[in-house]
Design a protein around this motif. Structure first.
Motif, PDB file in Angstrom:
ATOM      1  N   MET A 103      45.820 -58.208 -94.081  1.00 50.61           N
ATOM      2  CA  MET A 103      45.856 -58.700 -92.670  1.00 50.61           C
ATOM      3  C   MET A 103      45.572 -60.184 -92.787  1.00 50.61           C
ATOM      4  N   ASN A 104      46.392 -61.039 -92.172  1.00 49.23           N
ATOM      5  CA  ASN A 104      46.054 -62.412 -91.870  1.00 49.23           C
ATOM      6  C   ASN A 104      45.058 -62.630 -90.815  1.00 49.23           C
ATOM      7  N   VAL A 105      45.043 -61.507 -89.738  1.00 45.20           N
ATOM      8  CA  VAL A 105      44.021 -61.455 -88.751  1.00 45.20           C
ATOM      9  C   VAL A 105      43.450 -60.001 -88.969  1.00 45.20           C
ATOM     10  N   GLN A 106      42.130 -59.819 -88.657  1.00 47.00           N
ATOM     11  CA  GLN A 106      41.862 -58.354 -88.993  1.00 47.00           C
ATOM     12  C   GLN A 106      41.916 -57.763 -87.488  1.00 47.00           C
ATOM     13  N   ILE A 107      42.609 -56.784 -87.487  1.00 47.05           N
ATOM     14  CA  ILE A 107      43.093 -56.032 -86.250  1.00 47.05           C
ATOM     15  C   ILE A 107      41.723 -54.693 -86.029  1.00 47.05           C
ATOM     16  N   ILE A 108      41.245 -54.689 -84.672  1.00 50.06           N
ATOM     17  CA  ILE A 108      40.351 -53.755 -84.663  1.00 50.06           C
ATOM     18  C   ILE A 108      40.880 -52.911 -83.492  1.00 50.06           C
ATOM     19  N   ALA A 109      40.648 -51.466 -83.329  1.00 51.39           N
ATOM     20  CA  ALA A 109      41.354 -50.737 -82.325  1.00 51.39           C
ATOM     21  C   ALA A 109      40.084 -49.922 -81.989  1.00 51.39           C
ATOM     22  N   ASP A 110      40.134 -49.051 -80.829  1.00 52.70           N
ATOM     23  CA  ASP A 110      39.215 -47.964 -80.430  1.00 52.70           C
ATOM     24  C   ASP A 110      40.011 -46.640 -80.701  1.00 52.70           C
ATOM     25  N   SER A 111      39.280 -45.637 -80.631  1.00 54.11           N
ATOM     26  CA  SER A 111      39.851 -44.171 -80.804  1.00 54.11           C
ATOM     27  C   SER A 111      40.664 -43.675 -79.621  1.00 54.11           C
ATOM     28  N   ALA A 112      40.600 -44.302 -78.548  1.00 56.79           N
ATOM     29  CA  ALA A 112      41.460 -44.000 -77.575  1.00 56.79           C
ATOM     30  C   ALA A 112      42.750 -44.549 -77.488  1.00 56.79           C
ATOM     31  N   SER A 113      43.367 -45.024 -78.788  1.00 53.59           N
ATOM     32  CA  SER A 113      44.450 -45.369 -78.979  1.00 53.59           C
ATOM     33  C   SER A 113      45.377 -44.237 -79.564  1.00 53.59           C
ATOM     34  N   ASP A 114      44.556 -43.013 -79.969  1.00 54.53           N
ATOM     35  CA  ASP A 114      44.990 -41.891 -80.404  1.00 54.53           C
ATOM     36  C   ASP A 114      45.798 -42.017 -81.602  1.00 54.53           C
ATOM     37  N   LEU A 115      45.398 -43.151 -82.464  1.00 55.55           N
ATOM     38  CA  LEU A 115      46.000 -43.281 -83.572  1.00 55.55           C
ATOM     39  C   LEU A 115      45.389 -42.321 -84.768  1.00 55.55           C
ATOM     40  N   PRO A 116      46.014 -41.578 -85.641  1.00 52.96           N
ATOM     41  CA  PRO A 116      45.388 -40.572 -86.545  1.00 52.96           C
ATOM     42  C   PRO A 116      44.288 -41.312 -87.454  1.00 52.96           C
TER      43      PRO A 116
END
Length: 285
Positions: free
Chosen positions: A1-14
């Motif tokens: 990744m050019n930019v490090q992406i961060i997400a929380d678990s409420a995004s409901d991705l596996p």
């Protein structure tokens, strides 16, 4: 990744999405039967739904500030540029905590480049925004370009969802106990959407099949450029119904992809088993 992406678990991705892409996960907290868990890491939403069916109530909490600080500090020390695509601030305090922690970390590391987006989205509505951010990062776009694009994308995300049993919404204070009782007797299903990050009831419909037909009707009314989109369906341990809704959608549209995933523990603790949610854009982006 050019930019490090961060997400929380409420995004409901596996979980395997995070493991396979390198997107950093911030887990929300789940409290069940006297024990504390990290959503997606130490508890599965299927366990939550089974316990809710048995009459137990799960409580949720924002991601631990300590965890957020460890992630942000680690990236700052490595000189990474990062973007956190966050769950709606109207539904969780995780976004506000992240902003507070980011300011602390930037005092120690003033050159740390981090942007935080309040998507005002929930479940896979947020998850699709995370996927969009990842795609742009992998294509080499700058932090500013990704932030602007994902903000615009999230602003045009439609959420339509229904619950199988009004009792779960009643437990969470979303509807009155009397409404839940009458709704159960009459087989009335609420149809809700998200407006400015908040859950808003829009219609009450008698019969489960009619609810899904209405969801597809609203998709026709509100959606633009559906055939150019990735759309998403999340479900409360009801894959069969999610597949039925997908089939109904494919009779009317030809989207690039239909993503289906089970609702996570943090979101599912409030929506309950049998929830079905649909996500698409109301603008051709």
């Amino acid at each position: 990744m050019n930019v490090q992406i961060i997400a929380d678990s409420a995004s409901d991705l596996p979980l395997d999405f995070f493991e396979n892409t390198g997107v950093i996960l911030l887990p929300l907290g789940v409290h069940l039967k006297g024990e504390d868990y990290e959503d997606l890491l130490t508890i599965h939403s299927k366990d939550i739904f089974n316990e809710m069916k048995a009459g137990h109530t799960a409580k949720t909490s924002q991601c631990s500030p300590m965890t957020v600080k460890e992630v942000f500090t680690g990236l700052a020390e490595k000189g990474r540029t990062a973007l956190y695509v966050a769950f709606s601030s109207e539904l969780s305090g995780t976004y506000q905590t992240a902003v507070m922690v980011a300011n602390e970390v930037k005092e120690e590391y003033p050159d740390f480049r981090l942007a935080i987006i309040d998507t005002k989205c929930a479940s896979l509505g947020c998850g699709l925004a995370v996927r969009r951010a990842l795609e742009l990062s992998n294509d080499g776009h700058s932090l500013e370009e990704i932030e602007a694009s994902v903000k615009n994308y999230a602003e045009h995300m439609e959420h339509l969802f229904t619950v199988d049993d009004l009792e779960y919404l009643a437990r969470g204070g979303r509807v009155s106990k009397a409404s839940a009782f009458v709704g159960g007797l009459l087989n009335i299903k609420p149809l809700l959407h998200v407006e400015d990050g908040k859950l808003i009831p829009i219609e009450k419909i008698r019969g489960r099949k009619k609810v899904f037909r209405r969801m597809v009707e609203l998709m026709k009314e509100r959606g633009q450029g559906i055939d150019n989109q990735v759309i998403a369906i999340s479900h409360g341990d009801d894959l069969e119904t999610a597949e039925e809704l997908k089939a109904m959608i494919l009779e009317e549209f030809s989207p690039k992809e239909v993503v289906i995933n089970m609702i996570g523990s943090a979101v599912g603790s409030h929506s309950g088993p049998g929830t079905i949610a649909l996500f698409f854009l109301n603008k051709d982006l």
